[in-house]
Design a protein around this motif. Structure first.
Motif, PDB file in Angstrom:
ATOM      1  N   ARG A  83     -53.516 -16.203  73.788  1.00 33.35           N
ATOM      2  CA  ARG A  83     -52.368 -15.372  73.429  1.00 33.35           C
ATOM      3  C   ARG A  83     -51.198 -16.233  72.965  1.00 33.35           C
ATOM      4  O   ARG A  83     -50.411 -15.811  72.130  1.00 33.35           O
ATOM      5  CB  ARG A  83     -51.949 -14.521  74.628  1.00 33.35           C
ATOM      6  N   THR A  89     -64.535  -9.864  60.582  1.00 34.10           N
ATOM      7  CA  THR A  89     -64.365 -10.725  61.760  1.00 34.10           C
ATOM      8  C   THR A  89     -62.980 -10.580  62.377  1.00 34.10           C
ATOM      9  O   THR A  89     -62.803 -10.858  63.563  1.00 34.10           O
ATOM     10  CB  THR A  89     -64.586 -12.194  61.366  1.00 34.10           C
ATOM     11  N   LEU A 126     -61.517  -7.907  63.091  1.00 34.23           N
ATOM     12  CA  LEU A 126     -61.592  -6.873  64.119  1.00 34.23           C
ATOM     13  C   LEU A 126     -62.035  -7.471  65.445  1.00 34.23           C
ATOM     14  O   LEU A 126     -61.508  -7.124  66.505  1.00 34.23           O
ATOM     15  CB  LEU A 126     -62.558  -5.762  63.686  1.00 34.23           C
ATOM     16  N   GLY A 127     -63.015  -8.384  65.376  1.00 32.85           N
ATOM     17  CA  GLY A 127     -63.466  -9.056  66.585  1.00 32.85           C
ATOM     18  C   GLY A 127     -62.391  -9.950  67.177  1.00 32.85           C
ATOM     19  O   GLY A 127     -62.223 -10.006  68.402  1.00 32.85           O
ATOM     20  N   ASN A 162     -59.226  -9.513  66.899  1.00 34.70           N
ATOM     21  CA  ASN A 162     -58.188  -8.662  67.470  1.00 34.70           C
ATOM     22  C   ASN A 162     -58.641  -8.034  68.786  1.00 34.70           C
ATOM     23  O   ASN A 162     -57.810  -7.708  69.642  1.00 34.70           O
ATOM     24  CB  ASN A 162     -57.805  -7.567  66.475  1.00 34.70           C
ATOM     25  N   ALA A 163     -59.962  -7.867  68.962  1.00 30.33           N
ATOM     26  CA  ALA A 163     -60.479  -7.360  70.226  1.00 30.33           C
ATOM     27  C   ALA A 163     -60.354  -8.396  71.329  1.00 30.33           C
ATOM     28  O   ALA A 163     -60.276  -8.052  72.509  1.00 30.33           O
ATOM     29  CB  ALA A 163     -61.939  -6.936  70.062  1.00 30.33           C
ATOM     30  N   ALA A 164     -60.345  -9.670  70.937  1.00 26.77           N
ATOM     31  CA  ALA A 164     -60.066 -10.758  71.878  1.00 26.77           C
ATOM     32  C   ALA A 164     -58.546 -10.856  72.026  1.00 26.77           C
ATOM     33  O   ALA A 164     -57.804 -10.109  71.402  1.00 26.77           O
ATOM     34  CB  ALA A 164     -60.652 -12.064  71.345  1.00 26.77           C
ATOM     35  N   SER A 224     -53.558 -11.613  68.447  1.00 27.39           N
ATOM     36  CA  SER A 224     -52.795 -10.540  67.811  1.00 27.39           C
ATOM     37  C   SER A 224     -53.019 -10.575  66.302  1.00 27.39           C
ATOM     38  O   SER A 224     -53.397 -11.604  65.739  1.00 27.39           O
ATOM     39  CB  SER A 224     -51.310 -10.703  68.131  1.00 27.39           C
ATOM     40  N   LEU A 250     -55.240  -3.246  62.095  1.00 27.94           N
ATOM     41  CA  LEU A 250     -56.150  -3.649  63.169  1.00 27.94           C
ATOM     42  C   LEU A 250     -55.907  -2.894  64.467  1.00 27.94           C
ATOM     43  O   LEU A 250     -56.793  -2.870  65.337  1.00 27.94           O
ATOM     44  CB  LEU A 250     -56.015  -5.154  63.428  1.00 27.94           C
ATOM     45  N   ASN A 251     -54.762  -2.294  64.614  1.00 21.33           N
ATOM     46  CA  ASN A 251     -54.444  -1.582  65.857  1.00 21.33           C
ATOM     47  C   ASN A 251     -54.527  -0.069  65.709  1.00 21.33           C
ATOM     48  O   ASN A 251     -53.842   0.675  66.404  1.00 21.33           O
ATOM     49  CB  ASN A 251     -53.045  -1.966  66.347  1.00 21.33           C
TER      50      ASN A 251
END
Length: 287
Positions: A23, A121, A123-124, A126-128, A131, A285-286
């Motif tokens: 983060r 990628t 999207l992946g 952002n899932a981690a 940001s 992405l959100n």
């Protein structure tokens, strides 16, 4: 030995600690991702970084320069007014910035489009604990470093060709990087905004990148163009960056206020595009 008891609370705390570093330094993780991918195809990056500058300098600087008139850079010698330098010295810094400009146009189009749409990628990521803003920052950082490395190689070749008479010539590398990110900021914002595929990437390369390359004072002074076309150069990051590179390599003689205008224009264009790209990435992405 008795294994330590694992509780839900301790597991959650461990997960929070593990996520704290990504983060905080997420952009560097994205940069590392791009660097890892580049290592797999390093020859396709290294060979053009050396070969293309050689071809450009031979063809435009020595080949075309010898036909134009080579030396005095005066109106009577057939070189119009190149500021008293040879065509090689005049065109070399422009080729440096144009190379960075064209690399940016590719790196800020296809990898960004790939990450959002073709092979999502991002999207992946952002899932981690990364940001959307860090994803954009990491891609900008990687492209900037790559262009800086390529520009440094180009500059060394310019020195070997005798196209850098000024001791301040190394600053032309900075001008090239500024040119690249100045164009890349708005470009990344535009690519991020796309949802459907309609060959927008090809249109950008053909109807924006190519005209700006031709009408930004790259191969001849902007003042030689008709006045109704000179505005293209005035709004082009490539012209502003090229002028800065020429100021650095041979002392173009521009007033200090105009040099400041070049710098402010390049920085402002990048910052505006970058901020918009981060905001668009967050919305995309959100969802």
């Amino acid at each position: 030995m008795t294994a330590p008891a694992i509780t839900i609370g301790s597991t959650g705390e461990a997960a929070r600690r593990a996520a704290a570093r990504p983060r905080r330094f997420g952009a560097l993780y994205v940069f590392e991702h791009r660097l890892t991918l580049a290592r797999r195809t390093w020859t396709s990056n290294v060979v053009p970084a050396i070969g293309l500058p050689l071809l450009y300098l031979f063809a435009m600087g020595l080949g075309l320069g010898s036909l134009i008139g080579g030396g005095a850079g005066s109106a009577g010698s057939g070189t119009h007014d190149l500021g008293g330098v040879s065509y090689l010295v005049f065109v070399a810094p422009a080729l440096l910035t144009a190379s960075a400009f064209q690399t940016a146009s590719e790196e800020f189009i296809y990898p960004i489009r790939l990450g959002f749409k073709w092979n999502p990628t991002f999207l992946g990521m952002n899932a981690a604990p990364l940001s959307p803003g860090q994803i954009i920052d990491g891609n900008v950082l990687y492209t900037s470093v790559r262009i800086a490395a390529n520009s440094l190689v180009f500059f060394v070749l310019m020195v070997l060709f005798g196209a850098v008479p000024s001791g301040w010539g190394i600053l032309s590398v900075l001008a090239a990087v500024l040119t690249a990110v100045s164009f890349g900021g708005p470009l990344v914002a535009y690519i991020t905004s796309l949802d459907k595929d309609a060959s927008q990437e090809t249109l950008v390369l053909r109807f924006i990148v190519m005209p700006l390359t031709l009408f930004s004072g790259t191969y001849f002074p902007l003042s030689l163009m008709p006045i109704y076309l000179q505005w293209i150069g005035w709004i082009s990051p490539l012209w502003h960056g090229t002028q800065l590179a020429r100021d650095a390599t041979y002392g173009l003689g521009e007033p200090a206020w105009l040099i400041v205008v070049h710098l402010l224009y390049l920085i402002a264009t990048f910052l505006v595009g970058w901020r918009i790209a981060r905001r668009l990435a967050r919305k995309k992405l959100n969802k």
